[in-house]
Write a protein that holds these residues in place. Structure first.
Motif, PDB file in Angstrom:
ATOM      1  N   ALA A  45      10.968 100.907  -1.263  1.00  0.00           N
ATOM      2  CA  ALA A  45      12.119 100.386  -0.551  1.00  0.00           C
ATOM      3  C   ALA A  45      12.161 100.690   0.889  1.00  0.00           C
ATOM      4  CB  ALA A  45      13.446 100.654  -1.243  1.00  0.00           C
ATOM      5  N   PHE A  46      11.648 102.058   1.079  1.00  0.00           N
ATOM      6  CA  PHE A  46      11.699 102.483   2.136  1.00  0.00           C
ATOM      7  C   PHE A  46      10.610 101.682   3.243  1.00  0.00           C
ATOM      8  CE2 PHE A  46      10.110 105.558   5.483  1.00  0.00           C
ATOM      9  CZ  PHE A  46      11.237 106.160   6.062  1.00  0.00           C
ATOM     10  N   LEU A  47       9.520 101.796   2.715  1.00  0.00           N
ATOM     11  CA  LEU A  47       8.357 100.923   3.265  1.00  0.00           C
ATOM     12  C   LEU A  47       8.708  99.525   3.728  1.00  0.00           C
ATOM     13  CD1 LEU A  47       5.236 102.275   1.639  1.00  0.00           C
ATOM     14  CD2 LEU A  47       6.042 102.980   3.757  1.00  0.00           C
ATOM     15  N   GLY A  48       9.241  98.600   2.537  1.00  0.00           N
ATOM     16  CA  GLY A  48       9.921  97.474   2.827  1.00  0.00           C
ATOM     17  C   GLY A  48      10.746  97.241   3.799  1.00  0.00           C
ATOM     18  N   ALA A  49      11.745  98.263   3.994  1.00  0.00           N
ATOM     19  CA  ALA A  49      12.705  98.168   4.997  1.00  0.00           C
ATOM     20  C   ALA A  49      12.221  98.616   6.639  1.00  0.00           C
ATOM     21  CB  ALA A  49      14.038  99.393   4.729  1.00  0.00           C
ATOM     22  N   LEU A  50      10.996  99.213   6.605  1.00  0.00           N
ATOM     23  CA  LEU A  50      10.366  99.437   7.864  1.00  0.00           C
ATOM     24  C   LEU A  50       9.882  97.958   8.208  1.00  0.00           C
ATOM     25  CD1 LEU A  50       8.464 102.707   7.533  1.00  0.00           C
ATOM     26  CD2 LEU A  50      10.565 102.287   8.783  1.00  0.00           C
ATOM     27  N   TRP A  51       9.515  97.145   7.263  1.00  0.00           N
ATOM     28  CA  TRP A  51       8.533  96.113   7.398  1.00  0.00           C
ATOM     29  C   TRP A  51       9.932  94.746   7.582  1.00  0.00           C
ATOM     30  CZ3 TRP A  51       6.594  92.406   3.492  1.00  0.00           C
ATOM     31  CH2 TRP A  51       5.817  91.252   4.138  1.00  0.00           C
ATOM     32  N   ARG A  52      10.638  94.534   6.479  1.00  0.00           N
ATOM     33  CA  ARG A  52      11.370  93.559   6.611  1.00  0.00           C
ATOM     34  C   ARG A  52      12.680  94.057   5.909  1.00  0.00           C
ATOM     35  NH1 ARG A  52       8.171  90.973   8.952  1.00  0.00           N
ATOM     36  NH2 ARG A  52       7.457  88.992   8.532  1.00  0.00           N
ATOM     37  N   PRO A  53      13.837  94.777   6.887  1.00  0.00           N
ATOM     38  CA  PRO A  53      14.771  95.583   6.608  1.00  0.00           C
ATOM     39  C   PRO A  53      15.810  94.532   5.911  1.00  0.00           C
ATOM     40  CG  PRO A  53      14.586  95.259   9.039  1.00  0.00           C
ATOM     41  CD  PRO A  53      13.470  94.906   8.276  1.00  0.00           C
ATOM     42  N   ILE A  54      16.273  93.368   6.559  1.00  0.00           N
ATOM     43  CA  ILE A  54      17.186  92.670   5.928  1.00  0.00           C
ATOM     44  C   ILE A  54      16.984  92.139   4.634  1.00  0.00           C
ATOM     45  CG2 ILE A  54      18.892  90.647   6.174  1.00  0.00           C
ATOM     46  CD1 ILE A  54      19.168  92.942   8.139  1.00  0.00           C
ATOM     47  N   LEU A  55      15.534  91.724   4.358  1.00  0.00           N
ATOM     48  CA  LEU A  55      15.041  90.997   3.030  1.00  0.00           C
ATOM     49  C   LEU A  55      14.982  92.294   1.952  1.00  0.00           C
ATOM     50  CD1 LEU A  55      13.869  88.726   1.257  1.00  0.00           C
ATOM     51  CD2 LEU A  55      11.501  89.640   2.097  1.00  0.00           C
ATOM     52  N   THR A  56      14.638  93.358   2.528  1.00  0.00           N
ATOM     53  CA  THR A  56      14.672  94.595   1.420  1.00  0.00           C
ATOM     54  C   THR A  56      15.859  94.873   0.924  1.00  0.00           C
ATOM     55  OG1 THR A  56      12.510  95.362   2.401  1.00  0.00           O
ATOM     56  CG2 THR A  56      13.727  96.841   1.067  1.00  0.00           C
ATOM     57  N   ILE A  57      16.746  94.925   2.112  1.00  0.00           N
ATOM     58  CA  ILE A  57      18.200  95.277   1.346  1.00  0.00           C
ATOM     59  C   ILE A  57      18.886  94.313   0.564  1.00  0.00           C
ATOM     60  CG2 ILE A  57      20.679  95.756   2.436  1.00  0.00           C
ATOM     61  CD1 ILE A  57      19.397  96.762   5.065  1.00  0.00           C
ATOM     62  N   ARG A  58      18.456  93.090   0.784  1.00  0.00           N
ATOM     63  CA  ARG A  58      19.314  92.129  -0.061  1.00  0.00           C
ATOM     64  C   ARG A  58      18.847  91.971  -1.379  1.00  0.00           C
ATOM     65  NH1 ARG A  58      20.252  87.165   4.510  1.00  0.00           N
ATOM     66  NH2 ARG A  58      21.918  88.579   5.513  1.00  0.00           N
ATOM     67  N   ILE A  59      17.267  92.340  -1.391  1.00  0.00           N
ATOM     68  CA  ILE A  59      16.673  92.134  -2.807  1.00  0.00           C
ATOM     69  C   ILE A  59      17.307  93.410  -3.781  1.00  0.00           C
ATOM     70  CG2 ILE A  59      14.566  92.699  -3.844  1.00  0.00           C
ATOM     71  CD1 ILE A  59      13.202  91.264  -1.587  1.00  0.00           C
ATOM     72  N   ALA A  60      17.293  94.870  -2.781  1.00  0.00           N
ATOM     73  CA  ALA A  60      17.813  96.046  -3.673  1.00  0.00           C
ATOM     74  C   ALA A  60      19.237  95.842  -4.094  1.00  0.00           C
ATOM     75  CB  ALA A  60      17.631  97.216  -2.794  1.00  0.00           C
ATOM     76  N   GLY A  61      20.084  94.920  -3.466  1.00  0.00           N
ATOM     77  CA  GLY A  61      21.377  94.873  -3.599  1.00  0.00           C
ATOM     78  C   GLY A  61      21.631  94.058  -4.753  1.00  0.00           C
ATOM     79  N   ALA A  62      20.733  92.920  -4.647  1.00  0.00           N
ATOM     80  CA  ALA A  62      20.908  91.923  -5.758  1.00  0.00           C
ATOM     81  C   ALA A  62      20.516  92.609  -7.239  1.00  0.00           C
ATOM     82  CB  ALA A  62      19.989  90.668  -5.454  1.00  0.00           C
ATOM     83  N   LEU A  63      19.464  93.204  -7.170  1.00  0.00           N
ATOM     84  CA  LEU A  63      19.026  93.918  -8.419  1.00  0.00           C
ATOM     85  C   LEU A  63      20.237  94.723  -8.935  1.00  0.00           C
ATOM     86  CD1 LEU A  63      15.284  94.641  -7.702  1.00  0.00           C
ATOM     87  CD2 LEU A  63      16.147  92.641  -9.192  1.00  0.00           C
ATOM     88  N   ALA A  64      20.752  95.685  -7.888  1.00  0.00           N
ATOM     89  CA  ALA A  64      21.729  96.666  -8.346  1.00  0.00           C
ATOM     90  C   ALA A  64      22.995  95.862  -9.282  1.00  0.00           C
ATOM     91  CB  ALA A  64      22.208  97.543  -7.226  1.00  0.00           C
ATOM     92  N   LEU A  65      23.420  94.766  -8.468  1.00  0.00           N
ATOM     93  CA  LEU A  65      24.218  94.179  -8.861  1.00  0.00           C
ATOM     94  C   LEU A  65      24.079  93.322 -10.235  1.00  0.00           C
ATOM     95  CD1 LEU A  65      25.805  92.441  -5.790  1.00  0.00           C
ATOM     96  CD2 LEU A  65      26.917  94.133  -6.729  1.00  0.00           C
ATOM     97  N   ALA A  66      23.022  93.067 -10.518  1.00  0.00           N
ATOM     98  CA  ALA A  66      22.544  92.577 -11.529  1.00  0.00           C
ATOM     99  C   ALA A  66      22.471  93.316 -12.594  1.00  0.00           C
ATOM    100  CB  ALA A  66      21.149  91.764 -11.508  1.00  0.00           C
ATOM    101  N   PHE A  67      21.996  94.724 -12.453  1.00  0.00           N
ATOM    102  CA  PHE A  67      22.252  95.655 -13.797  1.00  0.00           C
ATOM    103  C   PHE A  67      23.410  96.160 -13.859  1.00  0.00           C
ATOM    104  CE2 PHE A  67      17.619  96.390 -12.516  1.00  0.00           C
ATOM    105  CZ  PHE A  67      17.433  96.950 -13.939  1.00  0.00           C
ATOM    106  N   LEU A  68      24.516  96.166 -12.588  1.00  0.00           N
ATOM    107  CA  LEU A  68      25.921  96.540 -12.849  1.00  0.00           C
ATOM    108  C   LEU A  68      26.547  95.440 -13.770  1.00  0.00           C
ATOM    109  CD1 LEU A  68      28.706  97.947 -12.133  1.00  0.00           C
ATOM    110  CD2 LEU A  68      28.753  96.662 -10.107  1.00  0.00           C
TER     111      LEU A  68
END
Length: 296
Positions: free
Chosen positions: A128-151
């Motif tokens: 996620a750290f490396l992804g956010a350096l490259w594509r921050p918005i996309l990485t944040i949204r992917i991480a958020g979608a996965l976290a919400l799915a787990f919740l």
């Protein structure tokens, strides 16, 4: 119901959150680079100490010792969240080699600790750290979608893990997956408002007549104690937090994204939920992230 225990827990969590927010608010508006060096220095010392305590033949290892399993696990979990603010503080000053050296030593320490969930949190947060350096918005949204799915899908995922996932947590896998199984059976009885705070310590297993115990899974504990109402509120909080990360500075985006992924992985993997000790650890990571994010 354990009303006294629930009240004590609410009071402790409220006081802890208030202290975290007050500390962040008290931070200076700008962090001097010389002050920011304290973050990687402290994390490096802690990481080396954790690794050295497992290496045989070293005087430091003989003095410190590996400690109890709980102490070692908590130290590893905390360092997985603190390493990314430290890395960001070094990268902000173009010090690449020290940043990667700290990450490499932490990887060695986690390998010696041999906790698969914490190691997975480190690997995923690094991605996620490396992804956010490259594509921050996309990485944040992917991480958020996965976290919400787990919740949102925690009851079903908890049941699947209780059946097939014991190998992921070898130290106490049998007990943890047994708690997950019993929690998923208790949730449908009160899906709307849940069983209340501290329900995991109040409910009793019908077969063994023993307390259910904490599932150490944030999603399952929310569903059990606060029901769908609590899950909706948590979903709103996650979305608001992710939007704030998207609008943050360039140095904050990868740091906050990595910290969010690390915490979410451990909170969904049977390592922690909403204990005061864990909330305090998250608070330390938030404070250090805010401190590093103000480097000028």
């Amino acid at each position: 119901p354990r009303f006294d225990a629930a009240a004590d827990r609410r009071l402790a969590l409220t006081a802890t959150l208030a202290l975290i927010l007050a500390t962040v608010a008290a931070l200076p508006e700008k962090t001097r680079p010389s002050d920011a060096n304290l973050a990687p220095i402290g994390v490096a010392i802690a990481t080396i100490t954790l690794a050295a305590s497992f290496l045989p033949g070293l005087p430091l290892g003989d003095v410190i010792g590996p400690g109890s399993a709980t102490e070692t696990q908590r130290a590893a979990m905390l360092l997985v969240m603190l390493v990314w603010p430290a890395t960001a503080a070094l990268l902000a000053r173009n010090r690449l080699w020290p940043a990667w050296a700290i990450a490499a030593v932490l990887a060695l320490a986690l390998w010696l600790v041999r906790d698969l969930v914490v190691m997975a949190a480190f690997v995923l947060s690094g991605a996620a750290f490396l992804g956010a350096l490259w594509r921050p918005i996309l990485t944040i949204r992917i991480a958020g979608a996965l976290a919400l799915a787990f919740l949102l899908l925690a009851p079903g995922l908890g049941w699947l893990m209780s059946v097939y996932g014991g190998f992921l947590i070898p130290r106490q896998g049998d007990e943890t997956v047994a708690v997950w199984r019993d929690v998923t059976h208790a949730i449908p009885s009160r899906p709307g408002l849940g069983w209340g705070v501290e329900a995991s310590a109040s409910l009793v297993r019908t077969i063994s007549n023993t307390p259910l115990g904490s599932p150490r899974n944030a999603g399952l504990q929310l569903w059990l104690e606060l029901g769908a109402v609590g899950v909706v509120l948590a979903t709103i909080a996650i979305i608001v937090g992710l939007r704030a990360i998207e609008r943050s500075s360039l140095i904050l985006r990868p740091t906050a994204s990595a910290g969010f992924v690390a915490a979410a992985t451990m909170m969904c993997g049977g390592r922690a939920a909403w204990s005061v000790a864990w909330v305090t650890a998250i608070g330390l990571a938030v404070i250090l992230t805010a401190f590093v994010g103000r480097i000028r």
